[in-house]
Design a protein around this motif. Structure first.
Motif, short mmCIF file in Angstrom:
data_model
loop_
_atom_site.label_atom_id
_atom_site.label_comp_id
_atom_site.label_asym_id
_atom_site.label_seq_id
_atom_site.Cartn_x
_atom_site.Cartn_y
_atom_site.Cartn_z
N THR A 182 153.31 57.94 128.10
CA THR A 182 152.36 57.44 129.17
C THR A 182 152.94 57.95 130.58
OG1 THR A 182 153.64 55.53 129.04
CG2 THR A 182 151.74 55.39 127.98
N SER A 237 135.32 62.71 125.21
CA SER A 237 135.99 61.97 124.21
C SER A 237 137.32 62.52 123.69
CB SER A 237 134.96 61.66 122.97
OG SER A 237 135.56 61.08 121.72
N HIS A 246 140.13 62.04 126.24
CA HIS A 246 140.52 60.69 126.12
C HIS A 246 141.69 60.72 125.02
CE1 HIS A 246 140.77 56.07 125.27
NE2 HIS A 246 140.69 56.31 126.58
N ASP A 247 141.09 61.05 124.01
CA ASP A 247 142.06 61.17 122.76
C ASP A 247 143.35 61.86 123.09
OD1 ASP A 247 140.22 59.56 121.42
OD2 ASP A 247 139.20 61.40 120.15
N HIS A 248 143.08 62.90 123.69
CA HIS A 248 144.34 64.01 123.89
C HIS A 248 145.45 63.19 124.81
CE1 HIS A 248 146.51 67.69 124.64
NE2 HIS A 248 146.42 67.16 125.92
N TYR A 249 144.86 62.61 125.89
CA TYR A 249 145.85 62.07 126.83
C TYR A 249 146.14 60.58 126.64
CZ TYR A 249 145.00 66.16 129.66
OH TYR A 249 145.26 67.58 130.38
N TYR A 250 145.67 59.96 125.74
CA TYR A 250 145.85 58.45 125.33
C TYR A 250 146.15 58.24 123.93
CZ TYR A 250 143.88 57.63 130.00
OH TYR A 250 143.66 57.50 131.29
N THR A 251 146.07 59.39 123.09
CA THR A 251 146.49 59.18 121.65
C THR A 251 147.36 60.06 121.00
OG1 THR A 251 144.15 58.08 121.21
CG2 THR A 251 145.44 58.89 119.49
N HIS A 252 146.77 61.39 121.25
CA HIS A 252 147.60 62.62 120.46
C HIS A 252 149.00 62.90 121.24
CE1 HIS A 252 144.22 63.17 117.80
NE2 HIS A 252 143.50 63.65 118.69
N ASN A 265 151.53 60.08 121.21
CA ASN A 265 152.07 59.83 120.13
C ASN A 265 153.18 61.05 120.01
OD1 ASN A 265 150.65 57.52 119.15
ND2 ASN A 265 149.02 59.04 117.99
N TRP A 268 153.07 62.31 130.46
CA TRP A 268 151.83 62.73 129.83
C TRP A 268 151.75 64.29 130.25
CZ3 TRP A 268 147.63 64.65 132.57
CH2 TRP A 268 147.67 63.92 133.96
#
Length: 639
Positions: free
Chosen positions: A5, A199, A202-208, A211, A8
């Motif tokens: 976070t 979508s 969002h997954d890229h910067y907040y999930t993948h 992680n 990123w």
């Protein structure tokens, strides 16, 4: 706090940082490896240092390590060896617990890092692809909208023109409708692509990415923890050997505290005490009346009134001075005739060869001056045989001591040693023989038990098979007991009669000095009476003093011949007519027992009874290298 976070957008910096962390770990591994090499080198140098100063076996150094100070030094060397071993332990533990483990961990860390950043790059490539699709859909929608606007404007223009046919207007209207429809389709596709990109983004910067960055963060934290643990192990490896090193240092301190200077001083006394008594006072010799002076017990010369000497043994002074004479002074009695040798003949004819070297004329000198010259410099010995009896004990004792140094041998009863040292050697021999007897008896007892077992259980062995060995052991024990009795007898003689033997030795010393003085007197008188300074053996024998026979005389009558050091061939005939020389014939082969010392004479031997000097220029010498080396060693030891 999370890299996913907070960082990123720092993919490249994280990649550089993790690579730097691996470099730091490898640098630490290299540091530990060099430390282990230093420890091994230090341990090796300590071991070499300890080995360098260790006493050599069966050498004089080993005997010196019986003193408490040298024992403490030897203990220090042994502890230093153990100290070096602890540094080897440090090196081994660091290699196995740090270097080996961290090397494997670095390989695993590199693989894990490579996997995480591969996933990150893959995610970045995916979002970049989605962005490109969105841009393409957007540009297509923009293009279709512009095309629809132009088609609508063209239709309106055609519809307003009265000169255009109805068919052309209808065609323009249809074209405008088609463009509007395409614009609508592009709009719908653009909206769909935009939603999909949002979508994915969002997954890229907040999930993948979070992680992946979280895994990289955990990997980096494990690396930091691991290097910290390795540093603790680094210190712990040293701390584990500190007690043992401290024990080594304690042992060194204990060895230093065990040094006893009084004990060492006493050991010096025990090592070098001879058992002889100090010589007595030297009596005054009155030289003011040369013809009527009184001969004292310690006089260096005796009167020759009737050619016989009566040695006296009364009084406190015995004149025991010969133990303090250097051995090379006694060895000098065997030197060649102190005169130049004759030159070789001018021709090979025997008649051209001179009869032999002539002794030079000598002036008359006081006897005391002649004897002092004999004791302080290489003597001019022309009466070796007349002095042989007087110096036989000294020469044979010296010869025995020299060969005992070379061959490690000596008299069985150690009679060549001073009384105190002889007593120690005899006691040591008795103890060794008693130990050998005990070993033989133990073997005999074991064989006896074995025989009893064989008798009770015949299937285990034949009882008669050990009878031969038992008989041998019995004979060995009997021989050893006889040896013990013999050495104990000598030991009892030394211990019980030490004062009396010391007095007897002092009397014999005075006897031999009187005998030597008589021999010197006879030599001097012979030189005075002979025109050419030569003399005959019969003349010296007439004036030789009559000494009472003693055990020492019987023991040292036979003088051990000198060893041969080579051979020689007579080039010319030499007729040795003077004392100490030997006649040789041209072409005769003889043995060399003493090479030329620079005076022009070589000592040779024909057989056991015939030996003497010949001019070196008259013979061709073939020296045996090994015998020559032994002879030179003998000369060095005697000096």
């Amino acid at each position: 706090m999370s890299w996913g976070t907070e960082l990123w957008d720092q993919f490249d910096n994280l990649e550089k940082h993790t690579q730097w962390g691996i470099d730091v770990l490898e640098k630490y591994i290299k540091f530990v490896k060099e430390r282990t090499e230093i420890e091994l080198s230090y341990a090796k140098q300590l071991r070499n240092l300890s080995k360098k100063y260790q006493p050599k076996k069966n050498s004089k150094e080993e005997e010196e390590y019986r003193y408490t100070s040298t024992k403490a030094f030897l203990a220090t060397l042994n502890e230093m060896n153990d100290y070096a071993g602890q540094h080897e332990v440090i090196s081994e533990n660091m290699t196995s617990l740090i270097t080996g483990e961290l090397t494997r961990y670095v390989q695993e860390l590199k693989q894990e890092r490579k996997s995480h950043f591969h996933d990150g790059r893959k995610a970045q490539q995916h979002i970049e692809t989605c962005w490109k699709q969105l841009e393409a859909s957007k540009r297509r929608f923009e293009r279709d909208c512009k095309e629809a606007d132009r088609a609508q404007q063209y239709f309106e223009k055609m519809d307003a023109d009265i000169n255009v046919t109805k068919a052309d207007v209808e065609k323009a209207r249809q074209q405008a409708q088609l463009r509007h429809q395409m614009a609508e389709d592009s709009k719908a596709e653009y909206c769909s692509t935009l939603q999909k990109f949002n979508s994915e983004q969002h997954d890229h910067y907040y999930t993948h990415i979070p992680n992946i960055f979280q895994k990289i963060q955990e990997m980096e934290e494990r690396r930091i923890v691991r290097i910290g643990e390795s540093m603790k192990t680094f210190a712990e490896v040293d701390r584990q050997v500190i007690p043992i090193i401290g024990k080594c240092l304690d042992e060194i301190t204990k060895a230093a505290e065990s040094i006893d200077h009084k004990n060492d001083s006493q050991m010096v006394i025990e090592a070098f005490k001879s058992g002889f008594e100090p010589p007595g006072d030297v009596d005054f010799e009155d030289f003011t009346q040369p013809m009527k002076r009184t001969v004292s017990e310690s006089s260096l010369s005796n009167s020759r009134g009737d050619g016989k000497s009566e040695p006296k043994f009364g009084g406190k002074s015995k004149g025991k001075l010969w133990p303090f004479i250097k051995k090379n002074k006694l060895m000098s009695l065997l030197t060649s005739p102190h005169q130049p040798p004759p030159p070789p003949p001018a021709s090979a004819s025997p008649s051209a060869v001179p009869n032999g070297p002539q002794s030079p004329k000598q002036q008359k000198e006081p006897l005391s001056h002649r004897f002092n010259e004999f004791m302080t410099s290489k003597p001019k010995i022309h009466c070796f045989r007349s002095l042989k009896r007087g110096l036989s004990l000294k020469l044979i004792t010296l010869n025995t001591q020299v060969w005992s140094l070379i061959e490690g041998a000596g008299p069985e009863d150690f009679s060549n040693l001073p009384p105190e040292q002889r007593r120690k050697k005899l006691q040591q021999k008795v103890d060794e023989l008693n130990k050998d007897i005990q070993k033989e008896m133990d073997q005999r007892d074991a064989l006896t038990k074995m025989k009893d077992v064989y008798i009770k259980n015949p299937q285990m062995g034949d009882p008669a098979s050990v009878d031969h060995r038992l008989a041998e052991l019995g004979q060995n024990i009997e021989k050893l007991r006889l040896e013990v009795q013999k050495f104990e007898g000598w030991l009892a003689e030394v211990e019980g009669r030490l004062p009396m033997r010391t007095e007897q030795a002092r009397r014999q010393s005075g006897l031999y000095e009187a005998q030597n003085t008589s021999a010197v007197n006879s030599c001097a008188q012979d030189r005075e009476s002979s025109p050419d300074g030569s003399y005959t053996e019969e003349q010296s024998q007439e004036t030789e003093m009559k000494v009472p026979a003693t055990d020492f005389d019987d023991e040292f009558d036979d003088e051990e011949p000198l060893p041969t050091i080579g051979t020689c061939k007579a080039l010319y005939t030499f007729e040795g007519q003077n004392e100490g020389t030997i006649s040789v014939a041209e072409g005769e082969m003889l043995y060399v027992i003493e090479e030329d010392k620079g005076d022009g004479w070589t000592r040779i031997r024909r057989n056991e009874d015939e030996e003497g000097y010949v001019p070196t220029s008259y013979v061709e010498v073939y020296l045996d290298k090994n015998a020559k080396d032994v002879y030179k060693s003998l000369q060095k030891i005697s000096e």
